[in-house]
Design a protein around this motif. Structure first.
Motif, PDB file in Angstrom:
ATOM      1  N   SER A 134       0.946  -1.135  -0.079  1.00 16.05           N
ATOM      2  CA  SER A 134      -0.026  -0.169   0.010  1.00 16.05           C
ATOM      3  C   SER A 134       0.861   1.217  -0.019  1.00 16.05           C
ATOM      4  O   SER A 134       0.414   2.319  -0.455  1.00 16.05           O
ATOM      5  N   THR A 135       2.309   1.266   0.476  1.00 17.52           N
ATOM      6  CA  THR A 135       2.846   2.191   0.485  1.00 17.52           C
ATOM      7  C   THR A 135       3.134   2.842  -0.703  1.00 17.52           C
ATOM      8  O   THR A 135       3.471   4.110  -0.907  1.00 17.52           O
ATOM      9  N   PHE A 136       3.552   1.908  -1.748  1.00 22.59           N
ATOM     10  CA  PHE A 136       3.632   2.227  -3.183  1.00 22.59           C
ATOM     11  C   PHE A 136       2.505   3.243  -3.585  1.00 22.59           C
ATOM     12  O   PHE A 136       2.834   4.617  -3.890  1.00 22.59           O
ATOM     13  N   ASP A 137       1.226   3.193  -3.521  1.00 24.02           N
ATOM     14  CA  ASP A 137       0.108   3.955  -3.742  1.00 24.02           C
ATOM     15  C   ASP A 137       0.077   5.528  -3.140  1.00 24.02           C
ATOM     16  O   ASP A 137      -0.068   6.181  -3.549  1.00 24.02           O
ATOM     17  N   GLU A 138       0.625   5.099  -1.587  1.00 22.65           N
ATOM     18  CA  GLU A 138       0.703   6.491  -1.044  1.00 22.65           C
ATOM     19  C   GLU A 138       1.912   7.323  -1.661  1.00 22.65           C
ATOM     20  O   GLU A 138       1.510   8.629  -1.536  1.00 22.65           O
ATOM     21  N   ILE A 139       2.882   6.743  -2.003  1.00 23.69           N
ATOM     22  CA  ILE A 139       3.956   7.576  -2.626  1.00 23.69           C
ATOM     23  C   ILE A 139       3.598   8.190  -3.934  1.00 23.69           C
ATOM     24  O   ILE A 139       3.759   9.359  -4.313  1.00 23.69           O
ATOM     25  N   ILE A 140       2.926   7.563  -4.896  1.00 29.07           N
ATOM     26  CA  ILE A 140       2.213   7.974  -5.953  1.00 29.07           C
ATOM     27  C   ILE A 140       1.002   9.074  -5.745  1.00 29.07           C
ATOM     28  O   ILE A 140       1.183  10.218  -6.178  1.00 29.07           O
ATOM     29  N   ASN A 157       5.278   3.794 -14.314  1.00 33.37           N
ATOM     30  CA  ASN A 157       5.736   3.026 -15.662  1.00 33.37           C
ATOM     31  C   ASN A 157       6.661   1.938 -15.130  1.00 33.37           C
ATOM     32  O   ASN A 157       6.725   0.906 -15.644  1.00 33.37           O
ATOM     33  N   LYS A 158       7.555   2.262 -14.284  1.00 35.59           N
ATOM     34  CA  LYS A 158       8.626   1.375 -13.743  1.00 35.59           C
ATOM     35  C   LYS A 158       8.047   0.227 -13.013  1.00 35.59           C
ATOM     36  O   LYS A 158       8.215  -1.178 -13.114  1.00 35.59           O
ATOM     37  N   MET A 159       6.823   0.399 -12.348  1.00 36.19           N
ATOM     38  CA  MET A 159       6.262  -0.598 -11.372  1.00 36.19           C
ATOM     39  C   MET A 159       5.502  -1.491 -12.765  1.00 36.19           C
ATOM     40  O   MET A 159       5.742  -2.573 -12.436  1.00 36.19           O
ATOM     41  N   PRO A 166      -0.415  -0.644  -9.874  1.00 32.36           N
ATOM     42  CA  PRO A 166      -0.860   0.197  -8.724  1.00 32.36           C
ATOM     43  C   PRO A 166      -2.205   0.122  -8.435  1.00 32.36           C
ATOM     44  O   PRO A 166      -3.202  -0.629  -9.117  1.00 32.36           O
ATOM     45  N   GLY A 167      -2.607   0.458  -7.005  1.00 31.63           N
ATOM     46  CA  GLY A 167      -3.852   0.133  -6.421  1.00 31.63           C
ATOM     47  C   GLY A 167      -5.077   1.246  -7.153  1.00 31.63           C
ATOM     48  O   GLY A 167      -4.543   2.475  -7.792  1.00 31.63           O
ATOM     49  N   ALA A 168      -6.199   0.974  -6.609  1.00 32.77           N
ATOM     50  CA  ALA A 168      -7.040   2.282  -7.323  1.00 32.77           C
ATOM     51  C   ALA A 168      -6.782   3.766  -6.834  1.00 32.77           C
ATOM     52  O   ALA A 168      -7.076   4.469  -7.755  1.00 32.77           O
ATOM     53  N   ARG A 169      -6.220   3.913  -5.568  1.00 28.48           N
ATOM     54  CA  ARG A 169      -5.986   5.246  -5.046  1.00 28.48           C
ATOM     55  C   ARG A 169      -5.008   5.871  -5.848  1.00 28.48           C
ATOM     56  O   ARG A 169      -5.031   6.997  -6.266  1.00 28.48           O
ATOM     57  N   ALA A 170      -4.118   5.147  -6.375  1.00 24.33           N
ATOM     58  CA  ALA A 170      -2.919   5.635  -7.371  1.00 24.33           C
ATOM     59  C   ALA A 170      -3.432   5.811  -8.589  1.00 24.33           C
ATOM     60  O   ALA A 170      -3.227   7.195  -9.079  1.00 24.33           O
ATOM     61  N   GLU A 204      -3.411  -7.942  -3.574  1.00 20.49           N
ATOM     62  CA  GLU A 204      -4.595  -8.903  -3.185  1.00 20.49           C
ATOM     63  C   GLU A 204      -5.376  -7.840  -2.277  1.00 20.49           C
ATOM     64  O   GLU A 204      -6.589  -8.112  -1.984  1.00 20.49           O
ATOM     65  N   HIS A 205      -4.732  -6.996  -1.486  1.00 20.24           N
ATOM     66  CA  HIS A 205      -5.707  -6.191  -0.677  1.00 20.24           C
ATOM     67  C   HIS A 205      -5.466  -4.535  -1.115  1.00 20.24           C
ATOM     68  O   HIS A 205      -4.284  -4.135  -1.262  1.00 20.24           O
ATOM     69  N   GLN A 206      -6.605  -3.889  -1.215  1.00 17.67           N
ATOM     70  CA  GLN A 206      -6.529  -2.431  -1.326  1.00 17.67           C
ATOM     71  C   GLN A 206      -7.306  -1.717  -0.266  1.00 17.67           C
ATOM     72  O   GLN A 206      -8.581  -2.227   0.050  1.00 17.67           O
TER      73      GLN A 206
END
Length: 207
Positions: A134-140, A157-159, A166-170, A204-206
């Motif tokens: 989830s931290t990935f999405d927070e950074i985005i 793009n790198k991900m 990325p998750g829905a929030r991102a 798996e979890h968002q």
């Protein structure tokens, strides 16, 4: 040390002390169980001292030992302590694993250190740790809120190139940011197409 599972940390402390008095040298598993007990009691300082004790007795701390302490420091937002412990970890030749990166990212994001978070995330992706958190999405999201949509797009793009979606929030933050800062629609389309064409590891979890 089944006492820690039951939350009886005082008995776990007494048992560990008794082992040392009797001259029984704990192995890495026993040390890690005890460090975990200390972290759950928010006694991080004693946990850090245990690392030195381990080395003195010829028992080298592993990534589990360090990760538990880093997690404890992250929860109390002790970023300075985390950085110092992470440096020690590298000096001792203990390799970071995915969990180490995740904990460090959580600590950095929690303190608003987005630039350093981005650098660490890129390093994490370069080392093929292809697992979403989830931290990935927070950074985005934070990058988009700061108007750094271009940087956010580069990270996404790198991900995607590492088969991480990325998750829905991102995605929502990217869409809103692209509209607000007049990014071309093709920027997002170029990212979405690889996800449609190639299998991508979905979270798996968002939240």
């Amino acid at each position: 040390m089944g006492f820690t599972a039951d939350g009886d940390y005082e008995k776990a402390d007494d048992l560990f002390d008794e082992m040392l008095v009797l001259g029984v040298v704990p192995d890495i598993h026993a040390y890690n169980v005890y460090i975990n007990s200390l972290c759950k009691q928010n006694n991080i300082e004693e946990g850090v001292r245990m690392l030195a004790s381990m080395r003195e007795l010829g028992c080298k701390p592993d990534y589990v030992s360090y990760n538990m302490l880093l997690e404890g420091m992250s929860k109390v937002r002790d970023l300075g302590g985390m950085r110092e412990l992470a440096r020690e970890m590298e000096l001792e030749g203990v390799q970071w694993n995915w969990e180490t990166y995740r904990i460090m990212l959580d600590g950095l994001v929690g303190k608003g250190e987005i630039d350093e978070s981005c650098s660490l995330l890129e390093e994490m992706l370069d080392k093929y740790f292809s697992c979403w958190c989830s931290t990935f999405d927070e950074i985005i999201c934070e990058l988009c809120q700061r108007g750094l949509v271009c940087k956010a797009l580069q990270l996404v793009n790198k991900m995607v190139s590492k088969t991480i979606a990325p998750g829905a929030r991102a995605w929502e933050a990217l869409l809103l940011g692209s509209v607000e800062f007049s990014f071309a629609e093709t920027s997002l389309t170029e990212l979405v197409n690889p996800i449609q064409i190639h299998p991508v590891r979905l979270p798996e979890h968002q939240p």
